[in-house]
Write a protein that holds these residues in place. Structure first.
Motif, PDB file in Angstrom:
ATOM      1  N   GLU A  83       3.116   6.589   3.449  1.00 48.87           N
ATOM      2  CA  GLU A  83       1.829   5.944   3.710  1.00 48.87           C
ATOM      3  C   GLU A  83       0.745   7.018   3.662  1.00 48.87           C
ATOM      4  O   GLU A  83       0.919   8.102   4.216  1.00 48.87           O
ATOM      5  CB  GLU A  83       1.852   5.292   5.096  1.00 48.87           C
ATOM      6  CG  GLU A  83       0.618   4.461   5.372  1.00 48.87           C
ATOM      7  CD  GLU A  83       0.677   3.780   6.751  1.00 48.87           C
ATOM      8  OE1 GLU A  83       0.202   2.643   6.836  1.00 48.87           O
ATOM      9  OE2 GLU A  83       1.187   4.387   7.703  1.00 48.87           O
ATOM     10  N   LYS A  92       0.817  -1.213   0.000  1.00 54.60           N
ATOM     11  CA  LYS A  92       0.000   0.000   0.000  1.00 54.60           C
ATOM     12  C   LYS A  92       0.852   1.264   0.000  1.00 54.60           C
ATOM     13  O   LYS A  92       0.332   2.359  -0.135  1.00 54.60           O
ATOM     14  CB  LYS A  92      -0.897   0.013   1.239  1.00 54.60           C
ATOM     15  CG  LYS A  92      -2.017  -0.997   1.159  1.00 54.60           C
ATOM     16  CD  LYS A  92      -2.871  -0.927   2.406  1.00 54.60           C
ATOM     17  CE  LYS A  92      -3.665  -2.204   2.576  1.00 54.60           C
ATOM     18  NZ  LYS A  92      -3.949  -2.441   3.987  1.00 54.60           N
ATOM     19  N   GLU A 107      -5.636   9.562  -4.877  1.00 55.33           N
ATOM     20  CA  GLU A 107      -4.367   9.306  -5.569  1.00 55.33           C
ATOM     21  C   GLU A 107      -3.656  10.627  -5.880  1.00 55.33           C
ATOM     22  O   GLU A 107      -2.457  10.771  -5.631  1.00 55.33           O
ATOM     23  CB  GLU A 107      -4.615   8.557  -6.894  1.00 55.33           C
ATOM     24  CG  GLU A 107      -5.097   7.126  -6.720  1.00 55.33           C
ATOM     25  CD  GLU A 107      -4.025   6.221  -6.147  1.00 55.33           C
ATOM     26  OE1 GLU A 107      -2.836   6.464  -6.417  1.00 55.33           O
ATOM     27  OE2 GLU A 107      -4.378   5.278  -5.413  1.00 55.33           O
ATOM     28  N   ARG A 166      -5.913   3.194   4.393  1.00 53.58           N
ATOM     29  CA  ARG A 166      -4.507   3.365   4.022  1.00 53.58           C
ATOM     30  C   ARG A 166      -4.256   3.300   2.520  1.00 53.58           C
ATOM     31  O   ARG A 166      -3.116   3.201   2.088  1.00 53.58           O
ATOM     32  CB  ARG A 166      -3.665   2.277   4.720  1.00 53.58           C
ATOM     33  CG  ARG A 166      -3.654   2.369   6.245  1.00 53.58           C
ATOM     34  CD  ARG A 166      -2.869   3.581   6.726  1.00 53.58           C
ATOM     35  NE  ARG A 166      -2.914   3.703   8.178  1.00 53.58           N
ATOM     36  CZ  ARG A 166      -3.859   4.370   8.834  1.00 53.58           C
ATOM     37  NH1 ARG A 166      -4.840   4.985   8.180  1.00 53.58           N
ATOM     38  NH2 ARG A 166      -3.853   4.455  10.154  1.00 53.58           N
ATOM     39  N   SER A 167      -5.316   3.298   1.729  1.00 57.55           N
ATOM     40  CA  SER A 167      -5.133   3.322   0.270  1.00 57.55           C
ATOM     41  C   SER A 167      -6.440   3.792  -0.363  1.00 57.55           C
ATOM     42  O   SER A 167      -7.503   3.728   0.264  1.00 57.55           O
ATOM     43  CB  SER A 167      -4.783   1.929  -0.265  1.00 57.55           C
ATOM     44  OG  SER A 167      -5.882   1.055  -0.113  1.00 57.55           O
ATOM     45  N   SER A 168      -6.345   4.253  -1.611  1.00 58.53           N
ATOM     46  CA  SER A 168      -7.566   4.676  -2.301  1.00 58.53           C
ATOM     47  C   SER A 168      -8.502   3.483  -2.481  1.00 58.53           C
ATOM     48  O   SER A 168      -9.718   3.630  -2.434  1.00 58.53           O
ATOM     49  CB  SER A 168      -7.221   5.312  -3.644  1.00 58.53           C
ATOM     50  OG  SER A 168      -6.541   4.390  -4.455  1.00 58.53           O
TER      51      SER A 168
END
Ligand code: ADP
Ligand code: MG
Length: 494
Positions: A19, A9, A242, A176-178
């Motif tokens: 991160e 990630k 992003e 922790r991510s799109s």
């Protein structure tokens, strides 16, 4: 949530890995016939100012009266989010001036919301399950709308939305991510739709998100966040994150610092732009609304609502996996929308031997039916193939009457022309040939006509596939490929 950092990630910067940390504030319009504090209709698409009561227009001396159904909807949602239900909460005035806000304040809940902490489980693309914490859910009023394109020199105000109930659902900064953020919104939307507390229509703005994004070095404390306002599609939420994460990383790597600010996402340019900085942030001067008593209800009232909740996506998914042997992935696809899950269960109920072919039925619903519906841009409710017809096709495959290949042709016929699949198999002569005697003659002929291929297949047994293909072709796809394979093996001695 993530005690350890998943390297997949992380985002690569010039100076090392970063991160991204994401928290969402989702505004969900409550499904109700009338507004949060007035009897005016919430119907979409009326003529401007058609659905406006004296309360919504903030006429002097008008008093808000809480709509019990909106309260019940918030409680149902809280239960669906496995959250703390607060038996006592309060309404506050959030003061600001805007031409589409005639009261000069929004009635919201500040210190003491109706719903406290909860949890949403999300299925991440790598197949694992993650949990996103809910901080709170509170009830508040929507504002009206300014119309700037109706007159060359004036702006108009439409108060139809003024006073419509919204639930603001605030997540913890747990994503922790799109991909996780998108999965979270999709899951939240699914839960709301199951509950019937919000229709989740993002195009109409009935579900929209403020997206908070910050970046940090793995293991470091949280960085300063920027808030991207009012993003109204799941795809755009992913794109905005992003872009924003990379923008922040670049600034920090260039030696700069992130200023807390509110930004807007422009889907045409694929970028976020500054709207206002923290210094310009309003001081809303919240205070308890003197026109409204604290909102109180009993635990028994909550229990009563709980007893009428439908089975929710997580529970349904577990049941599909356990009862019908589905993979977690297939079960997840089927339960994402209640209509899909219901369709699947109706197919199962229509099978000659209910539940026997749960996996086969799931394949047919997901791959053939959904695939075809997607291709045509149609909703499941408009499916030309009924649950009974699809059950009949699955039965015909399951009992070995037709091959999977013929079943696809049959599906096509039922899709375009309709009809009873069992009768069609009879009338069109689609039955699978399982009589080995009939196949044997064909097999012998093909072997006799191709001595060179026989040599090759003996040397390299995978080449048997060529023979299977020939037999299938000459039988119009009606023979059972396994039976052909077995027969060929024994004839060729491989
Ligand atoms: P405020 O009271 O200023 O609105 P909150 O603490 O309510 O701030 O947080 C608002 C949203 O921002 C929440 O969804 C929260 O998860 C998220 N958030 C808070 N801190 C961060 C951070 N450092 N990075 C990303 N999101 C954050
Ligand atoms: Mg907030």
């Amino acid at each position: 949530m993530n005690a350890t950092v998943d390297p997949k990630k992380l985002i690569k910067g010039v100076t090392g890995d970063w991160e991204v940390v994401i928290g969402l504030e989702v505004h969900a319009q409550v499904t109700s016939n009338s507004k949060l504090f007035s009897g005016a209709s919430t119907e979409f698409g009326g003529a401007p100012n058609e659905h406006v009561s004296l309360v919504d227009a903030a006429m002097p001396g008008m008093l808000p009266v809480i709509n019990e159904e909106c309260v019940a909807q918030a409680i149902r949602t809280g239960l669906g989010l496995k959250a703390q239900i607060n038996l006592k909460s309060t309404f506050d005035r959030k003061n600001y001036f805007y031409p589409d806000l005639p009261q000069g304040y929004q009635i919201s809940q500040y210190k003491s919301p109706i719903i406290g902490e909860g949890t949403v489980l999300i299925d991440t693309p790598d197949g694992s399950t993650a949990s996103v914490g809910i901080e709170r859910l509170h009830l508040e009023q929507d504002a009206g709308k300014l119309l700037h394109d109706q007159h060359p020199a004036m702006s108009y105000v439409d108060l139809n939305r003024s006073g419509v109930a919204l639930m603001e659902i605030v997540s913890k900064p747990d994503m922790r991510s799109s991909e996780e953020a998108k999965a979270y919104v999709a899951k939240l939307r699914s839960i709301l739709r199951y509950l019937g507390t919000c229709d989740g229509d993002m195009e109409k703005g009935n579900l929209r998100a403020d997206v908070n994004v910050s970046v940090r070095r793995p293991g470091e404390p949280f960085g300063t966040r920027c808030e991207i306002k009012n993003v109204n599609s799941i795809r755009f939420i992913g794109q905005a994150i992003e872009f924003e994460a990379r923008r922040q990383i670049e600034i920090i790597e260039d030696g700069g610092t992130i200023e807390q600010e509110t930004r807007l996402y422009d889907p045409n340019k694929g970028e976020t732009r500054s709207m206002r900085s923290k210094e310009e942030a309003h001081d809303y001067r919240y205070f308890p609304d003197p026109d409204l008593l604290p909102l109180e209800f009993t635990a028994a009232y909550v229990e009563e609502l709980k007893s009428h909740l439908p089975e929710l996506p997580d529970e349904k998914r577990t049941r599909f996996i356990e009862s019908f042997g589905l993979t977690p992935y297939d079960a997840g696809v089927l339960v994402a929308e209640r209509e899909s899950a219901d369709f699947y269960e109706a197919v199962l109920a229509g099978l000659g031997n209910a539940g026997r072919d749960g996996k086969l039925a799931a394949n047919w619903v997901i791959n053939e039916l959904f695939g075809r519906l997607n291709k045509e841009g149609q909703e499941i409710a408009a499916s030309p193939v009924s649950t009974a017809q699809l059950a009949a096709i699955v039965d015909l495959i399951g009992e070995g009457t037709i091959s999977g290949k013929i079943a696809k042709d049959l599906f096509e016929i039922v899709w375009t022309k309709g009809g009873d699949p069992k009768a069609l198999v009879e009338s069109l002569g689609l039955k699978q040939v399982t009589d080995l005697g009939a196949i044997e003659k064909v097999v012998d002929e093909i072997i006799a006509a191709n001595p060179d291929k026989v040599e090759q297949a003996r040397a390299k047994p995978q080449l048997i596939g060529w023979f299977v293909g020939q037999v299938m072709k000459s039988s119009g796809g009606k023979v059972n490929p396994q039976a052909v394979n077995d027969l060929l093996k024994s004839k060729l001695g491989i």
